[in-house]
Structure formats: structure tokens, C-alpha cells
Write a protein that holds these residues in place. Structure first.
Motif, PDB file in Angstrom:
ATOM      1  N   LEU A 100       1.023  -1.102  -0.125  1.00  0.00           N
ATOM      2  CA  LEU A 100      -0.115  -0.078  -0.061  1.00  0.00           C
ATOM      3  C   LEU A 100       0.797   1.220  -0.175  1.00  0.00           C
ATOM      4  O   LEU A 100       2.062   1.135   0.485  1.00  0.00           O
ATOM      5  CB  LEU A 100      -1.040   0.141   1.081  1.00  0.00           C
ATOM      6  N   GLN A 101       0.429   2.259  -0.801  1.00  0.00           N
ATOM      7  CA  GLN A 101       0.967   3.533  -0.682  1.00  0.00           C
ATOM      8  C   GLN A 101       0.305   4.794   0.076  1.00  0.00           C
ATOM      9  O   GLN A 101       0.726   5.654   0.275  1.00  0.00           O
ATOM     10  CB  GLN A 101       1.331   3.633  -2.087  1.00  0.00           C
ATOM     11  N   GLN A 102      -0.922   4.343   0.494  1.00  0.00           N
ATOM     12  CA  GLN A 102      -1.649   5.153   1.020  1.00  0.00           C
ATOM     13  C   GLN A 102      -2.763   4.445   2.140  1.00  0.00           C
ATOM     14  O   GLN A 102      -3.177   3.383   1.708  1.00  0.00           O
ATOM     15  CB  GLN A 102      -2.495   6.200   0.318  1.00  0.00           C
ATOM     16  N   PRO A 103      -3.294   4.732   3.228  1.00  0.00           N
ATOM     17  CA  PRO A 103      -3.937   4.121   4.073  1.00  0.00           C
ATOM     18  C   PRO A 103      -5.211   3.170   3.448  1.00  0.00           C
ATOM     19  O   PRO A 103      -5.946   4.023   2.536  1.00  0.00           O
ATOM     20  CB  PRO A 103      -4.560   4.916   5.078  1.00  0.00           C
ATOM     21  N   GLN A 104      -5.342   2.066   3.743  1.00  0.00           N
ATOM     22  CA  GLN A 104      -6.447   1.335   3.033  1.00  0.00           C
ATOM     23  C   GLN A 104      -6.524   0.993   1.442  1.00  0.00           C
ATOM     24  O   GLN A 104      -7.565   0.627   1.134  1.00  0.00           O
ATOM     25  CB  GLN A 104      -7.886   1.952   3.453  1.00  0.00           C
ATOM     26  N   ALA A 105      -5.541   1.255   0.850  1.00  0.00           N
ATOM     27  CA  ALA A 105      -5.663   1.314  -0.544  1.00  0.00           C
ATOM     28  C   ALA A 105      -4.699   0.040  -0.838  1.00  0.00           C
ATOM     29  O   ALA A 105      -3.420   0.531  -1.065  1.00  0.00           O
ATOM     30  CB  ALA A 105      -5.254   2.261  -1.379  1.00  0.00           C
ATOM     31  N   LEU A 106      -5.099  -1.160  -1.121  1.00  0.00           N
ATOM     32  CA  LEU A 106      -4.252  -2.309  -1.101  1.00  0.00           C
ATOM     33  C   LEU A 106      -3.902  -2.454  -2.593  1.00  0.00           C
ATOM     34  O   LEU A 106      -4.809  -2.279  -3.541  1.00  0.00           O
ATOM     35  CB  LEU A 106      -5.013  -3.448  -0.656  1.00  0.00           C
ATOM     36  N   ALA A 107      -2.672  -2.796  -2.955  1.00  0.00           N
ATOM     37  CA  ALA A 107      -2.328  -3.088  -4.439  1.00  0.00           C
ATOM     38  C   ALA A 107      -1.433  -4.259  -4.407  1.00  0.00           C
ATOM     39  O   ALA A 107      -0.967  -4.964  -3.076  1.00  0.00           O
ATOM     40  CB  ALA A 107      -1.818  -2.136  -4.974  1.00  0.00           C
ATOM     41  N   SER A 108      -0.857  -4.950  -5.462  1.00  0.00           N
ATOM     42  CA  SER A 108      -0.133  -6.055  -5.534  1.00  0.00           C
ATOM     43  C   SER A 108       0.805  -5.752  -6.759  1.00  0.00           C
ATOM     44  O   SER A 108       0.576  -5.218  -7.619  1.00  0.00           O
ATOM     45  CB  SER A 108      -1.153  -7.274  -5.719  1.00  0.00           C
ATOM     46  N   PHE A 109       1.974  -6.389  -6.307  1.00  0.00           N
ATOM     47  CA  PHE A 109       3.273  -6.321  -7.420  1.00  0.00           C
ATOM     48  C   PHE A 109       2.522  -7.186  -8.764  1.00  0.00           C
ATOM     49  O   PHE A 109       2.145  -8.232  -8.406  1.00  0.00           O
ATOM     50  CB  PHE A 109       4.361  -6.823  -6.853  1.00  0.00           C
ATOM     51  N   ALA A 110       3.116  -6.738  -9.810  1.00  0.00           N
ATOM     52  CA  ALA A 110       2.576  -7.299 -11.036  1.00  0.00           C
ATOM     53  C   ALA A 110       3.602  -8.524 -11.564  1.00  0.00           C
ATOM     54  O   ALA A 110       3.197  -9.418 -12.004  1.00  0.00           O
ATOM     55  CB  ALA A 110       2.888  -6.370 -12.470  1.00  0.00           C
ATOM     56  N   PHE A 111       4.920  -8.563 -11.104  1.00  0.00           N
ATOM     57  CA  PHE A 111       5.965  -9.568 -11.268  1.00  0.00           C
ATOM     58  C   PHE A 111       6.527 -10.300 -10.277  1.00  0.00           C
ATOM     59  O   PHE A 111       7.607 -10.893 -10.148  1.00  0.00           O
ATOM     60  CB  PHE A 111       7.050  -9.115 -12.266  1.00  0.00           C
ATOM     61  N   ASN A 112       5.923 -10.223  -9.079  1.00  0.00           N
ATOM     62  CA  ASN A 112       6.386 -10.785  -7.835  1.00  0.00           C
ATOM     63  C   ASN A 112       5.154 -11.444  -7.157  1.00  0.00           C
ATOM     64  O   ASN A 112       4.181 -10.765  -6.823  1.00  0.00           O
ATOM     65  CB  ASN A 112       7.137  -9.692  -6.708  1.00  0.00           C
ATOM     66  N   GLU A 113       5.459 -12.545  -6.661  1.00  0.00           N
ATOM     67  CA  GLU A 113       4.347 -13.263  -5.815  1.00  0.00           C
ATOM     68  C   GLU A 113       4.882 -14.181  -4.878  1.00  0.00           C
ATOM     69  O   GLU A 113       5.952 -14.707  -4.902  1.00  0.00           O
ATOM     70  CB  GLU A 113       3.266 -13.775  -6.893  1.00  0.00           C
ATOM     71  N   TRP A 114       4.108 -14.816  -4.065  1.00  0.00           N
ATOM     72  CA  TRP A 114       4.356 -15.971  -3.209  1.00  0.00           C
ATOM     73  C   TRP A 114       4.206 -17.325  -3.866  1.00  0.00           C
ATOM     74  O   TRP A 114       3.259 -17.333  -4.907  1.00  0.00           O
ATOM     75  CB  TRP A 114       3.264 -15.827  -1.781  1.00  0.00           C
ATOM     76  N   VAL A 115       4.608 -18.245  -3.340  1.00  0.00           N
ATOM     77  CA  VAL A 115       4.757 -19.488  -3.999  1.00  0.00           C
ATOM     78  C   VAL A 115       3.265 -20.370  -3.740  1.00  0.00           C
ATOM     79  O   VAL A 115       2.714 -21.095  -4.598  1.00  0.00           O
ATOM     80  CB  VAL A 115       5.873 -20.571  -3.729  1.00  0.00           C
ATOM     81  N   ASP A 116       2.841 -19.835  -2.435  1.00  0.00           N
ATOM     82  CA  ASP A 116       1.395 -20.143  -1.964  1.00  0.00           C
ATOM     83  C   ASP A 116       0.870 -19.050  -1.103  1.00  0.00           C
ATOM     84  O   ASP A 116       1.523 -17.932  -1.127  1.00  0.00           O
ATOM     85  CB  ASP A 116       1.433 -21.545  -1.176  1.00  0.00           C
TER      86      ASP A 116
END
Length: 231
Positions: A100-116
Motif C-alpha cells: 500500500l502507498q496510502q492507508p486502506q488502498a491495497l495493491a499487488s506487485f505485477a511480477f512478484n508473488e508468493w509460491v502459495d
């Protein structure tokens, strides 16, 4: 008797001889050459117009490379603990790495993720840490054919990298509830909240901070479980 004389041909008249037709092998080779050139041109143009496939994402685990602590031997009368599969709050129940870059505004990385999903990655870490604590005779991951004296239910509240501050911070929050398996009575509950600064303001820095936060949260959870058993 008069003998007819042959009529001479005009001087400008020419006899046109038929031209021989090209041989079949020559025509076939010319045709094949033109067709091959056309296919090559079309293939090259088509390949240049096709969009490039997206790059494969970089996948990370949650346990890191932290060394496993020496397991303590449990007491003979120590209870058996069943650990339920952790649940996850909305927004944290996928393999996406959340920031997040501002409170309560969730985003996700485009080219990075968890294996599960983080909750599923936490499950074996919870079992291993609680077993090594020595507070329980055995620690089982539900569903299990064996029954236990106690049951631990957990919920992942958040796992996110916060870029609203510099350096960015990784925040990991887990709620744990300890129940009596026979009566379903709540024995104790606690919310663990770990905040770790990231060494770099990028996904790799967030993952490194997540490894530290996870190890500290697991240690706090093990102490919580041992405290309840001693009561």
C-alpha cells in the motif's frame, strides 16, 4: 501447253517458327522459389507483429533461511495440540504480494508473488515451531485422524509492505485463539503484530523483512502457547 510458274513469296513475309515451351521442372522450381520467399516474408512479418509473452513472476517463500531451533523435549503429561489450517482476511487470501502507498488502498506487485497463499505457508511453520517449543506432547495439523486436548485457530489479518513511510515497512498480523477441544471453550486469545523495516524499497526488501517478522511472530506464538499450558 503453258506450264504455270510458281508465284514468288513477298520479300517482307517471314515464317514464324513456334517457340519451345519452358520445361516443366524449370517452372516447378521457379514456383517453389517464389512460394518459399512469400512464406518467409509472411512469417517474419507475423512474428514481428505478435506481442511478446509476459515475463514469468518471481516467486518467494515465507520461511526464509532461518535456522531451526533445537527442539525441547515435552513433558510426559503435556497436552496434544491440533492446529487448524490458518484462515486469511480478504485481500490476503491469494498468492499476490500486497503493498500500500496510502492507508486502506491495497495493491499487488505485477511480477512478484508468493509460491502459495501466506496462510498455507504459515501452517507448517506453526506446527514445527509449537512442536519444538516442548510445551506439547504432539502437534498435529488439521484435518487429522488423531484427536487433541487443545486446538489452535489462527487468522492472518495482514501481510503487506507499506510504502507510505521511508524506508518501507513490512507488517505481519496474526490472531490466535486457543480452545479446549472437548468443550470448545476459549482458553486464551492474542493478536500478534510484527512490523519490520525493509532494507530496500522493493519486493525483495519486503520479502526479507517478512522472513524476520515471521520468525519473531512464531517465537511469540510459541511463548504464548507454553504460557497457557503452564497455567
Amino acid at each position: 501447253m503453258t506450264i504455270p510458274m510458281p508465284v514468288p513469296m513477298p520479300s517482307h513475309h517471314r515464317v514464324i517458327q513456334p517457340q519451345p515451351r519452358p520445361q516443366a521442372p524449370l517452372r516447378a522450381s521457379l514456383c517453389a522459389g517464389f512460394c518459399g520467399l512469400a512464406v518467409a516474408l509472411l512469417t517474419g512479418c507475423g512474428a514481428s507483429l505478435l506481442p511478446k509473452p509476459p515475463a514469468a513472476p518471481v516467486r518467494y517463500t515465507l520461511d526464509g533461511a532461518a535456522p531451526r531451533l533445537i527442539a525441547r523435549a515435552p513433558a510426559a503429561d503435556a497436552p496434544v495440540l491440533v492446529v487448524a489450517m490458518p484462515r486469511a482476511a480478504p485481500g490476503h487470501d491469494s498468492v499476490h504480494m500486497v503493498y500500500l502507498q496510502q492507508p486502506q488502498a491495497l495493491a499487488s506487485f505485477a511480477f512478484n508473488e508468493w509460491v502459495d497463499t501466506p496462510a498455507r505457508m504459515l501452517a507448517p511453520l506453526l506446527v514445527r515451531t509449537l512442536q519444538d517449543s516442548g510445551a506439547f506432547r504432539a502437534v498435529l495439523l488439521a484435518p487429522s485422524a488423531a484427536s487433541g486436548d487443545l486446538r489452535l485457530e489462527t487468522e492472518l489479518i495482514r501481510l503487506q509492505q507499506d510504502f507510505s513511510a521511508r524506508p518501507s515497512q513490512l507488517r505481519l498480523t496474526l490472531r490466535a485463539v486457543l480452545l479446549d477441544s472437548a468443550t470448545r471453550r476459549v482458553i486464551a486469545w492474542r493478536e500478534f503484530d510484527q512490523i519490520e523495516p525493509a532494507a530496500t524499497d522493493d519486493p525483495a526488501g519486503g520479502v526479507a523483512a517478512a522472513h524476520v517478522a515471521t520468525q519473531r511472530l512464531l517465537a511469540a506464538l510459541a511463548a504464548f502457547g507454553a504460557e497457557q499450558v503452564r497455567r
